[in-house]
Write an enzyme that holds these catalytic residues in place. Sequence first.
Site, PDB file in Angstrom:
ATOM      1  N   MET A   3      -5.514   8.029  11.836  1.00 37.81           N
ATOM      2  CA  MET A   3      -6.382   8.605  10.785  1.00 37.81           C
ATOM      3  C   MET A   3      -7.285   9.690  11.364  1.00 37.81           C
ATOM      4  SD  MET A   3      -7.335   5.097   8.729  1.00 37.81           S
ATOM      5  CE  MET A   3      -7.422   4.030  10.167  1.00 37.81           C
TER       6      MET A   3
ATOM      7  N   ASP B  42       0.831  -1.195   0.000  1.00 38.82           N
ATOM      8  CA  ASP B  42       0.000   0.000   0.000  1.00 38.82           C
ATOM      9  C   ASP B  42       0.869   1.248   0.000  1.00 38.82           C
ATOM     10  OD1 ASP B  42      -1.080  -0.780   3.354  1.00 38.82           O
ATOM     11  OD2 ASP B  42       0.648   0.431   2.755  1.00 38.82           O
TER      12      ASP B  42
ATOM     13  N   LYS C 214      -3.845   3.303  -1.067  1.00 34.55           N
ATOM     14  CA  LYS C 214      -5.177   3.648  -0.585  1.00 34.55           C
ATOM     15  C   LYS C 214      -5.247   5.067  -0.059  1.00 34.55           C
ATOM     16  CE  LYS C 214      -6.936  -0.589   0.883  1.00 34.55           C
ATOM     17  NZ  LYS C 214      -6.552  -1.311   2.030  1.00 34.55           N
TER      18      LYS C 214
HETATM   19  N1  SAH Z   1      -1.304  -0.599  10.027  1.00 34.76           N
HETATM   20  C1  SAH Z   1      -0.811   0.743  10.263  1.00 34.76           C
HETATM   21  C2  SAH Z   1      -1.939   1.760  10.330  1.00 34.76           C
HETATM   22  C3  SAH Z   1      -2.725   1.873   9.052  1.00 34.76           C
HETATM   23  S1  SAH Z   1      -3.971   3.116   9.109  1.00 34.76           S
HETATM   24  C4  SAH Z   1       0.032   0.739  11.554  1.00 34.76           C
HETATM   25  O1  SAH Z   1       0.038  -0.253  12.273  1.00 34.76           O
HETATM   26  O2  SAH Z   1       0.704   1.739  11.814  1.00 34.76           O
HETATM   27  C5  SAH Z   1      -3.107   4.501   8.438  1.00 34.76           C
HETATM   28  C6  SAH Z   1      -2.869   5.538   9.513  1.00 34.76           C
HETATM   29  O3  SAH Z   1      -1.808   5.125  10.361  1.00 34.76           O
HETATM   30  C7  SAH Z   1      -2.455   6.897   9.011  1.00 34.76           C
HETATM   31  O4  SAH Z   1      -3.556   7.676   8.593  1.00 34.76           O
HETATM   32  C8  SAH Z   1      -1.817   7.473  10.258  1.00 34.76           C
HETATM   33  O5  SAH Z   1      -2.797   7.860  11.183  1.00 34.76           O
HETATM   34  C9  SAH Z   1      -1.112   6.251  10.820  1.00 34.76           C
HETATM   35  N2  SAH Z   1       0.296   6.149  10.391  1.00 34.76           N
HETATM   36  C10 SAH Z   1       0.850   5.165   9.663  1.00 34.76           C
HETATM   37  N3  SAH Z   1       2.180   5.369   9.506  1.00 34.76           N
HETATM   38  C11 SAH Z   1       2.458   6.518  10.174  1.00 34.76           C
HETATM   39  C12 SAH Z   1       3.650   7.250  10.420  1.00 34.76           C
HETATM   40  N4  SAH Z   1       4.837   6.875   9.950  1.00 34.76           N
HETATM   41  N5  SAH Z   1       3.555   8.370  11.180  1.00 34.76           N
HETATM   42  C13 SAH Z   1       2.378   8.787  11.690  1.00 34.76           C
HETATM   43  N6  SAH Z   1       1.221   8.128  11.490  1.00 34.76           N
HETATM   44  C14 SAH Z   1       1.260   7.010  10.748  1.00 34.76           C
END
Ligand code: SAH
Length: 254
Positions: free
Chosen positions: A173, A37, A59
Amino acid sequence: MAGEPQVYLVGAGPGDPDLLTIRALKALQAAEVVVHDGLVSDEILDLAPASARRISVAKRKSRHAYPQEEINRMLAAFALEGLTVIRLKGGDPFIFGRGGEELEACREAGVSCEIVPGVTAALAASAGAGAPLTHRGLAQSVTFVTGHAARGEEPDLDWPSLARPNQTVVIYMGLSMAETIAQRLLSAGRAAATPALIVVNASRADEQRVLTCLGDLSLAASTLTGPALLILGEAMSLARLDQSPAELAALTLS
Ligand code: SAH
């Protein structure tokens, strides 16, 4: 990794390749197809063999996105062709990543699915800021919630429970809904002075941290864009804004 049809559902961590697990690296190195993704960086994708086919099913909002059913179908189809399929997802595949749906689809298609956990964004954001998610006297629990909701609606969360003091709430998010989230928490009784940390691009070279308070969260969030976490709670008072990821790496390696 050849044998019966199998998909590897792999957590790529928050962005910094150093935060991949060794198991994730091994899986990537064995990949014949990588379905990833939008949050997975090129630096990580380049760890797969050059011969591996890369398919982006990004996405991120307002870009072309594959419907989830299409992704599910694709994963099973590649595995049934006998290919080693890595489904690479940001952070951990089972935290707000729809990994569970992909797992179920594989099972239904008779394809086994191995999960490789990843460092979820909340852990990287808290480590980078030096602010623990739980802390004696300040945070007895931590809750991960999503601020995302269907268009025009607001997240359906248990506001009275999240408004209790001495706990950390991590909102994934949630940047674009920060105003509503802050209002709901304030009306449910969480103190306006509760520290709130916003971390954009945690663990990446362009990481940004903003330390504010619940009362000012909406204003602070309105100036930021990108993948971000809102982390609310008394323990965020320990956050430091001056450590860059590069400085942190230097600290831990020397
Ligand atoms: N599976 C992922 C989350 C997916 S949902 C996890 O475990 O981190 C996607 C959301 O995750 C983004 O909108 C943001 O809120 C957060 N996110 C993912 N990577 C990030 C990063 N490097 N820094 C800050 N927020 C992050």
